[in-house]
Design an enzyme around this catalytic site. Structure first.
Site, short mmCIF file in Angstrom:
data_model
loop_
_atom_site.label_atom_id
_atom_site.label_comp_id
_atom_site.label_asym_id
_atom_site.label_seq_id
_atom_site.Cartn_x
_atom_site.Cartn_y
_atom_site.Cartn_z
N GLU A 17 -10.03 5.53 3.02
CA GLU A 17 -10.78 4.43 3.61
C GLU A 17 -9.77 3.33 3.91
OE1 GLU A 17 -10.46 4.83 0.28
OE2 GLU A 17 -9.42 2.91 0.04
N SER A 72 2.01 -9.70 -0.64
CA SER A 72 1.64 -8.29 -0.57
C SER A 72 1.89 -7.63 0.78
CB SER A 72 0.17 -8.11 -0.95
OG SER A 72 -0.66 -8.94 -0.16
N LYS A 118 0.83 -1.21 0.00
CA LYS A 118 0.00 0.00 0.00
C LYS A 118 0.87 1.27 0.00
CE LYS A 118 -4.02 -2.18 0.28
NZ LYS A 118 -5.05 -2.13 -0.76
C1 LIG Z 1 -1.45 -6.99 2.80
C2 LIG Z 1 -2.60 -6.73 1.87
N1 LIG Z 1 -2.65 -7.40 0.70
C3 LIG Z 1 -3.66 -7.21 -0.17
C4 LIG Z 1 -4.69 -6.33 0.10
C5 LIG Z 1 -5.79 -6.17 -0.89
O1 LIG Z 1 -5.73 -4.99 -1.60
P1 LIG Z 1 -5.40 -4.95 -3.15
O2 LIG Z 1 -6.28 -5.99 -3.80
O3 LIG Z 1 -5.78 -3.59 -3.55
O4 LIG Z 1 -3.98 -5.25 -3.34
C6 LIG Z 1 -4.67 -5.60 1.31
C7 LIG Z 1 -5.73 -4.65 1.63
O5 LIG Z 1 -5.82 -4.08 2.68
C8 LIG Z 1 -3.59 -5.81 2.22
O6 LIG Z 1 -3.51 -5.16 3.38
#
Ligand SMILES: Cc1ncc(COP(=O)(O)O)c(C=O)c1O
Length: 400
Positions: free
Chosen positions: A125, A386, A103
């Site tokens: 948000e 992620s 993020k």
């Molecule tokens: C660690 C992590 N991975 C994935 C996501 C999902 O978001 P996005 O699909 O936008 O990558 C989030 C959302 O809060 C997150 O905190």
């Protein structure tokens, strides 16, 4: 021409480029907002186009991503798990960025843009709290105020992140309407933006919302895919992995990852939470200012999403993903909470990496597909990890 698994051959049809003034990805995207927000969205679009073409802005972003956020992130081979599964699994380590998830890439970009536009406050948000923490962090770094809207249910299950945001100086506003999760936090943030647009910038956390957000957020997350592409080229004999896999909430880590590989032969796989699988179980509809695949009942009412991962608890999917699905350039699959918890523990025990529950969705599909032979032995898989799982320890304790 099709690949052996029936996927269309990639993809001059979908270059993940500039969607133009209408912000359309095929039949999806667009700008479905109250009249009062049309000029605000147009202002953001003009500012982003100008900034993105400005080498000074790009240079400043690159510097902050490097010296502040910790990029480039490594591509770590999952040595023991690869051996167990009979594949080569490479992990793109967004969990190692400052604040612990991808993020931050997007938020630093948007916070720089907000300051360039002369705004003094960021609105955001948040679901899992990771986008909120990243926003609070970037606001502190650049001397902006931050107000973060968060569903009351998410405030309970992500209390550590709430504390982090507050320590960083952000105001966290609990949202008690609807399912008290991310969807409701988005509604509230948009409502607030309408009334404060003169001095506030709405910093959206995923590839969703009205044009230009889905495109702009993908561009700010493209760094994941571009780095990974170069790292795969150095690491893999063929240069390009057979599979590129990422989890999907709104779809920003997946969009940024896919953008680096969309013009290659890699199969792109987005992994959704069973209870929030808009690409799999949704129908075309409008949500939070954009047209995409949305979970809805027979009357077209948006239904609640449910996932053990707060960041995937969203009933829609970014519009570009809906288009990638329709054109068969990417595939979207579903895993359930139980598989996710198992995957998280597996990675912790084999590699010593505690992944976020969101990221563990991507791994859960890799485990299932490798064990079933869908991913053939000897295949190479690049998976975006992620975020890190510290925030999920209370949820894991409850799930035991
Ligand atoms: C660690 C992590 N991975 C994935 C996501 C999902 O978001 P996005 O699909 O936008 O990558 C989030 C959302 O809060 C997150 O905190």
């Amino acid at each position: 021409m099709t690949l052996p698994d029936g996927q269309a051959r990639p993809a001059r049809r979908h270059g993940m480029g500039d969607p133009g003034a209408t912000g359309r990805f095929g039949e999806y995207g667009g700008r479905y907002v109250p009249e009062s927000l049309v000029p605000a969205c147009a202002e953001v679009e003009a500012a982003f186009r100008d900034a993105w073409a400005d080498p000074e802005f790009r240079g400043r972003l690159k510097t902050l991503l490097t010296v502040y956020a910790g990029r480039p992130t490594p591509l770590t081979p999952a040595w023991r798990l690869s051996e167990e599964l009979g594949i080569t699994l490479l992990l793109k380590r967004e969990d190692l960025t400052h604040t612990g998830s991808h993020k931050i890439n997007n938020v630093i970009g948007q916070a720089l843009l907000a300051r360039r536009m002369g705004k003094r406050r960021l609105l955001a948000e948040t679901g899992a709290g990771q986008h909120g923490v990243a926003t609070a962090t970037a606001a502190a770094l650049l001397g902006l105020e931050a107000t973060v809207f968060m569903g009351a249910q998410d405030i309970e299950r992500q209390s550590l992140n709430v504390l982090r945001m507050e320590v960083l100086g952000a105001r966290v506003v609990p949202v008690t309407s609807g399912s008290r999760t991310l969807k409701d936090a988005c509604n509230e943030a948009m409502r607030h933006w309408v009334s404060s647009v003169a001095d506030s910038y709405y910093c959206i956390g995923s590839v969703m919302g009205p044009h230009p957000y889905p495109w702009m957020v993908r561009e700010f997350q493209r760094v994941i895919g571009e780095e990974a592409r170069g790292q795969c080229a150095a690491e893999l004999p063929g240069g390009v992995p057979d599979y590129v896999v990422a989890c999907i909430g709104g779809g920003s880590n997946a969009a940024g990852t896919f953008a680096g590989f969309v013009d290659t032969t890699a199969r792109l796989v987005g992994v959704e939470a069973e209870g929030g699988a808009a690409a799999t179980f949704g129908r075309a509809g409008v949500l939070h200012g954009f047209r995409s695949m949305v979970l809805q009942d027979d009357d077209g009412q948006v239904t609640e999403a449910h996932s053990i991962a707060a960041g995937l608890d969203y009933p829609g999917i970014g519009p570009e993903h809906a288009h990638l699905r329709d054109t068969a350039r990417a595939r979207y699959v579903v895993v359930d909470d139980e598989e996710v918890v198992e995957a998280l523990h597996r990675l912790a025990r084999t590699e010593g990496i505690l992944a976020a529950l969101e990221s563990a969705h991507a791994l859960a599909w890799v485990l299932r597909a490798a064990r079933s032979g869908e991913i053939k032995p000897g295949s190479t898989v690049m998976m975006t990890l992620s975020g890190r799982g510290d925030k999920d320890l209370p949820t894991l304790k409850e799930a035991r």
